[in-house]
Design an enzyme around this catalytic site. Sequence first.
Site, PDB file in Angstrom:
ATOM      1  N   ASN A 209       0.731  -1.068  -0.027  1.00 23.64           N
ATOM      2  CA  ASN A 209       0.087  -0.151  -0.078  1.00 23.64           C
ATOM      3  C   ASN A 209       0.960   1.239  -0.050  1.00 23.64           C
ATOM      4  O   ASN A 209       2.149   1.038  -0.021  1.00 23.64           O
ATOM      5  CB  ASN A 209      -0.956  -0.133   1.179  1.00 23.64           C
ATOM      6  CG  ASN A 209      -0.297  -0.094   2.526  1.00 23.64           C
ATOM      7  OD1 ASN A 209       0.636   0.949   2.827  1.00 23.64           O
ATOM      8  ND2 ASN A 209      -0.361  -1.199   3.155  1.00 23.64           N
ATOM      9  N   ASP A 278      -3.757  -6.396   5.350  1.00 27.14           N
ATOM     10  CA  ASP A 278      -5.092  -7.096   6.054  1.00 27.14           C
ATOM     11  C   ASP A 278      -5.072  -8.714   5.431  1.00 27.14           C
ATOM     12  O   ASP A 278      -5.375  -9.658   5.976  1.00 27.14           O
ATOM     13  CB  ASP A 278      -6.344  -6.705   5.669  1.00 27.14           C
ATOM     14  CG  ASP A 278      -6.718  -5.437   6.756  1.00 27.14           C
ATOM     15  OD1 ASP A 278      -6.149  -5.352   7.729  1.00 27.14           O
ATOM     16  OD2 ASP A 278      -7.400  -4.507   6.257  1.00 27.14           O
ATOM     17  N   LYS A 288       8.414 -16.848 -10.724  1.00 28.41           N
ATOM     18  CA  LYS A 288       7.941 -15.809 -11.353  1.00 28.41           C
ATOM     19  C   LYS A 288       6.951 -16.220 -12.269  1.00 28.41           C
ATOM     20  O   LYS A 288       7.029 -17.077 -13.195  1.00 28.41           O
ATOM     21  CB  LYS A 288       9.243 -14.902 -12.115  1.00 28.41           C
ATOM     22  CG  LYS A 288       8.590 -13.558 -12.590  1.00 28.41           C
ATOM     23  CD  LYS A 288       9.639 -12.771 -13.324  1.00 28.41           C
ATOM     24  CE  LYS A 288       8.988 -11.633 -14.119  1.00 28.41           C
ATOM     25  NZ  LYS A 288       9.367 -11.341 -15.077  1.00 28.41           N
ATOM     26  N   PRO A 305      -2.612 -12.015  10.415  1.00 29.36           N
ATOM     27  CA  PRO A 305      -2.982 -11.713  12.045  1.00 29.36           C
ATOM     28  C   PRO A 305      -3.205 -10.445  12.059  1.00 29.36           C
ATOM     29  O   PRO A 305      -2.597  -9.477  11.423  1.00 29.36           O
ATOM     30  CB  PRO A 305      -1.852 -12.456  12.589  1.00 29.36           C
ATOM     31  CG  PRO A 305      -0.777 -12.373  11.534  1.00 29.36           C
ATOM     32  CD  PRO A 305      -1.203 -12.692  10.215  1.00 29.36           C
ATOM     33  N   ILE A 307      -2.295  -7.651  14.362  1.00 32.14           N
ATOM     34  CA  ILE A 307      -0.968  -7.352  15.345  1.00 32.14           C
ATOM     35  C   ILE A 307      -1.493  -6.747  16.493  1.00 32.14           C
ATOM     36  O   ILE A 307      -1.280  -7.216  17.605  1.00 32.14           O
ATOM     37  CB  ILE A 307       0.089  -6.824  14.753  1.00 32.14           C
ATOM     38  CG1 ILE A 307       0.552  -7.699  13.427  1.00 32.14           C
ATOM     39  CG2 ILE A 307       1.384  -6.569  15.563  1.00 32.14           C
ATOM     40  CD1 ILE A 307       1.542  -6.813  12.647  1.00 32.14           C
ATOM     41  N   PHE A 323      -4.122   3.366  15.234  1.00 27.47           N
ATOM     42  CA  PHE A 323      -4.243   4.170  14.151  1.00 27.47           C
ATOM     43  C   PHE A 323      -5.448   3.761  13.325  1.00 27.47           C
ATOM     44  O   PHE A 323      -5.498   2.624  12.869  1.00 27.47           O
ATOM     45  CB  PHE A 323      -3.006   4.533  13.469  1.00 27.47           C
ATOM     46  CG  PHE A 323      -2.400   5.695  13.941  1.00 27.47           C
ATOM     47  CD1 PHE A 323      -1.536   5.558  15.232  1.00 27.47           C
ATOM     48  CD2 PHE A 323      -2.144   6.649  13.139  1.00 27.47           C
ATOM     49  CE1 PHE A 323      -0.769   6.726  15.501  1.00 27.47           C
ATOM     50  CE2 PHE A 323      -1.709   7.943  13.896  1.00 27.47           C
ATOM     51  CZ  PHE A 323      -0.715   7.907  14.972  1.00 27.47           C
TER      52      PHE A 323
END
Length: 398
Positions: A209, A278, A288, A305, A307, A323
């Site tokens: 991300n 996630d 590849k 998981p 965390i 957060f």
Amino acid sequence: MTLKGKKILLGLTGGIAAYKAAELCRLLVKAGAEVRIAMTQAATRFVTPLTMQALSGQPVWSDLWDERVPDAMGHIELSRDRELIVVAPASADFLARLAAGRASDLLSALCLARRCPLLVAPAMNVEMWENAATQRNVAALRADAVRIAGPAAGDQACGETGMGRMIEAAEILREIEVLLGPKALAGKRVLVTAGPTQEPIDPVRVLTNLSSGKMGYAVARAAEEAGADVTLVSGPVSLATPPGVARLDVSTAQEMFDAVKARARGCDVFVSVAAVSDYRVRNRAARKIKKRNGEGLTLELEENPDILAWVARMPKPPFCVGFAAESEKLAQHAREKRAMKKLPLLAANLAQEALGSEENSITLFDDRGEHPLGRAPKIELARKLVAHLAGMLPAKKR
Ligand code: CTP
């Protein structure tokens, strides 16, 4: 009088920005500090010792062989009683001397013989700043726990534009206030996660991300400034480790989980800023993946998981701060997330405002309700967050 009675050595080296040091000296004196001035010979060409003497109210020092120091130990004596040395402006040449541990002039010698923290505010032409030699020196200084304030980007005295301008006197003052201010997390162990995770698809491709890691790094820095012993578990980012922070690099969510599990037990505070993926790829390829013309490709994802939720459910969990990056209905999602993960404190922001930016806009959620911190540079928000969470910690650890 935020710096009342604080003993500071302000060093000036040769650069146009020396005029800003005059302003910094005035601000320091106004804040109550006792300021001693040391100037390199080059600095005296840009601003006179008389100016600095008038502003600091003290004699100015610039000579390694000054006979005013009774036992001829000026290179040691003049910094011995100081609580902080600030060098502003710090020229490229001075940074090189500092990085090499030279003591060839009074200010370098004072820095080498110091017992207190050292803060430098670099100021130079953009090419000099970007030169590999300067960057090497700055990296060495960072590794030696020297605090680097700035530089900033913008117009330069030489007519060029770019990185290298010294930050403003008021900004340097703020850094000094933080360094010499009360240590709200003294003796506390703080674990922070930051940055994105990367979930492999095949040996050369990942799912990730756009998290830059800046907010997490700012939290780690702010916690260290507040006196904590900080460990930063970081996903792949290109950021410098904050001074005094122990950093551990990880790549996948599972690696981050393992690193956190191994460290969470001894911690007082866990701040989970990382944008943990996630999901991870279940059918990850060992080789590849080749393009199959016309055919689609289906990736099967399985959950990683959580965390933070795991740490929050430990038998004796550290104080957990989550957060939440939302794209809408900030308050509603934040409250739900805080309740679901059983967190005493959650910091929520709008993802589209925060991503990659130097600034952010954060609202804190706790048992007492909502606390908007406003829009500000990430480091300032991190400092506010740290002050807030420090106020929520039990007075004494059992
Ligand atoms: N987090 C975590 N481990 C995960 C996912 C998230 O530790 N696998 C932490 C993040 O570091 C953050 C908080 O949980 O502190 C919120 O993450 P977020 O992804 O916003 O929460 P989710 O519960 O996954 O909700 P969403 O559906 O919005 O993704």
